[in-house]
Write a protein that holds these residues in place. Structure first.
Motif, mmCIF file in Angstrom:
data_model
loop_
_atom_site.group_PDB
_atom_site.id
_atom_site.type_symbol
_atom_site.label_atom_id
_atom_site.label_comp_id
_atom_site.label_asym_id
_atom_site.label_seq_id
_atom_site.Cartn_x
_atom_site.Cartn_y
_atom_site.Cartn_z
ATOM 1 N N PRO A 97 69.666 8.736 81.066
ATOM 2 C CA PRO A 97 69.000 9.435 82.177
ATOM 3 C C PRO A 97 67.477 9.266 82.082
ATOM 4 O O PRO A 97 66.908 9.315 80.998
ATOM 5 C CB PRO A 97 69.402 10.893 81.967
ATOM 6 N N LEU A 98 66.844 9.038 83.232
ATOM 7 C CA LEU A 98 65.395 8.854 83.264
ATOM 8 C C LEU A 98 64.697 10.206 83.413
ATOM 9 O O LEU A 98 65.094 11.031 84.228
ATOM 10 C CB LEU A 98 64.986 7.960 84.433
ATOM 11 N N ALA A 99 63.656 10.405 82.632
ATOM 12 C CA ALA A 99 62.807 11.588 82.777
ATOM 13 C C ALA A 99 61.617 11.257 83.666
ATOM 14 O O ALA A 99 61.166 12.073 84.455
ATOM 15 C CB ALA A 99 62.330 12.083 81.414
ATOM 16 N N SER A 100 61.103 10.006 83.545
ATOM 17 C CA SER A 100 59.938 9.595 84.312
ATOM 18 C C SER A 100 59.895 8.076 84.379
ATOM 19 O O SER A 100 60.216 7.399 83.405
ATOM 20 C CB SER A 100 58.665 10.122 83.640
ATOM 21 N N VAL A 107 55.296 2.634 82.829
ATOM 22 C CA VAL A 107 55.825 3.550 81.826
ATOM 23 C C VAL A 107 57.196 4.052 82.266
ATOM 24 O O VAL A 107 57.349 4.530 83.385
ATOM 25 C CB VAL A 107 54.870 4.758 81.624
ATOM 26 N N ILE A 108 58.170 3.942 81.374
ATOM 27 C CA ILE A 108 59.508 4.480 81.603
ATOM 28 C C ILE A 108 59.822 5.401 80.428
ATOM 29 O O ILE A 108 59.746 4.985 79.275
ATOM 30 C CB ILE A 108 60.574 3.369 81.692
ATOM 31 N N ILE A 109 60.154 6.640 80.736
ATOM 32 C CA ILE A 109 60.508 7.621 79.709
ATOM 33 C C ILE A 109 61.892 8.145 80.032
ATOM 34 O O ILE A 109 62.133 8.608 81.146
ATOM 35 C CB ILE A 109 59.483 8.771 79.670
ATOM 36 N N THR A 110 62.790 8.063 79.063
ATOM 37 C CA THR A 110 64.138 8.580 79.283
ATOM 38 C C THR A 110 64.231 10.004 78.775
ATOM 39 O O THR A 110 63.403 10.468 77.998
ATOM 40 C CB THR A 110 65.197 7.726 78.563
ATOM 41 N N GLU A 121 74.332 13.482 67.675
ATOM 42 C CA GLU A 121 73.165 12.602 67.599
ATOM 43 C C GLU A 121 72.684 12.342 69.017
ATOM 44 O O GLU A 121 73.474 12.245 69.955
ATOM 45 C CB GLU A 121 73.557 11.283 66.932
ATOM 46 N N ARG A 122 71.370 12.222 69.196
ATOM 47 C CA ARG A 122 70.833 11.885 70.511
ATOM 48 C C ARG A 122 69.588 11.022 70.342
ATOM 49 O O ARG A 122 68.904 11.084 69.315
ATOM 50 C CB ARG A 122 70.530 13.132 71.329
ATOM 51 N N VAL A 123 69.310 10.214 71.357
ATOM 52 C CA VAL A 123 68.166 9.301 71.322
ATOM 53 C C VAL A 123 67.362 9.435 72.615
ATOM 54 O O VAL A 123 67.883 9.858 73.645
ATOM 55 C CB VAL A 123 68.597 7.822 71.124
ATOM 56 N N LYS A 124 66.115 9.040 72.511
ATOM 57 C CA LYS A 124 65.182 9.053 73.641
ATOM 58 C C LYS A 124 64.326 7.811 73.528
ATOM 59 O O LYS A 124 63.953 7.402 72.429
ATOM 60 C CB LYS A 124 64.324 10.316 73.564
ATOM 61 N N LEU A 125 63.983 7.196 74.674
ATOM 62 C CA LEU A 125 63.212 5.955 74.682
ATOM 63 C C LEU A 125 61.951 6.109 75.527
ATOM 64 O O LEU A 125 61.965 6.771 76.561
ATOM 65 C CB LEU A 125 64.033 4.812 75.263
#
Length: 184
Positions: A97-100, A107-110, A121-125
């Motif tokens: 899911p995209l946050a921004s 800039v792409i922030i998930t 477990e969770r990840v963010k990019l």
């Protein structure tokens, strides 16, 4: 101690003076010419020269949608970064899911994503596209990982050093595929 008050006649006089000043200042605007060019000092002590100034956006002005003599390597004109890298980044991380997402800043922030097979477990990019050229150093990715501890709180966890490089390589591979497909 008694408070000093203004008399009604004093307030009327003050209001009349303010209204008169307002009318005088707006009446003077009718003589202003918006096309007037003012002197620009050339650094000497004498007067100035009449010349146009460069825009704050540069000699070409503000280019929202590009121009006709663009670099074909840049891959499009609607966004501020390389469109192949932009599209490849979105394709590569499309499961998250995209946050921004800012196509002009690149800039792409998930948002946090938990894979179905590992719920604890969770990840963010964060993906940064650094320019308009399709180059290997034109993209940077940051990977963040958290795991749940025994009490259910999320705590930061280590990420393998090569994970960011693997993500960048996957995006570059997809960008090359998109570029080749656009040529044919």
């Amino acid at each position: 101690m008694p408070r000093a008050t203004q008399s009604p006649s004093g307030l009327r006089i003050l209001a009349a003076v303010a209204a008169g000043l307002f009318l005088l200042s707006t009446a003077a605007c009718q003589y202003a010419d918006p096309e007037t060019t003012y002197p620009r000092s050339s650094g000497d002590r004498g007067g100035g020269t009449y010349e146009s100034r460069e825009s704050i956006f540069g000699g070409e002005g503000l280019q929202l949608f590009g121009n006709s003599d663009q670099n074909p390597q840049a891959g499009g004109s609607g966004i501020g970064v390389n469109s192949f890298l932009w599209r490849a980044s979105l394709d590569t991380i499309s499961f998250m899911p995209l946050a921004s997402a800012d196509p002009f800043g690149g800039v792409i922030i998930t948002d946090w994503y938990s894979p179905p097979e590992t719920k604890a477990e969770r990840v963010k990019l964060n993906v940064f596209i650094l320019g308009r050229d399709l180059r290997a150093d034109g993209i940077r990715a940051s990977v963040f990982r958290q795991v749940q501890n025994g009490s259910g709180a999320w705590v930061d966890a280590d990420v393998r050093a090569e994970t960011s490089a693997d993500l960048e390589n996957a995006i570059l591979t997809r960008a090359r595929q998109l570029r080749i497909a656009s040529i044919q």
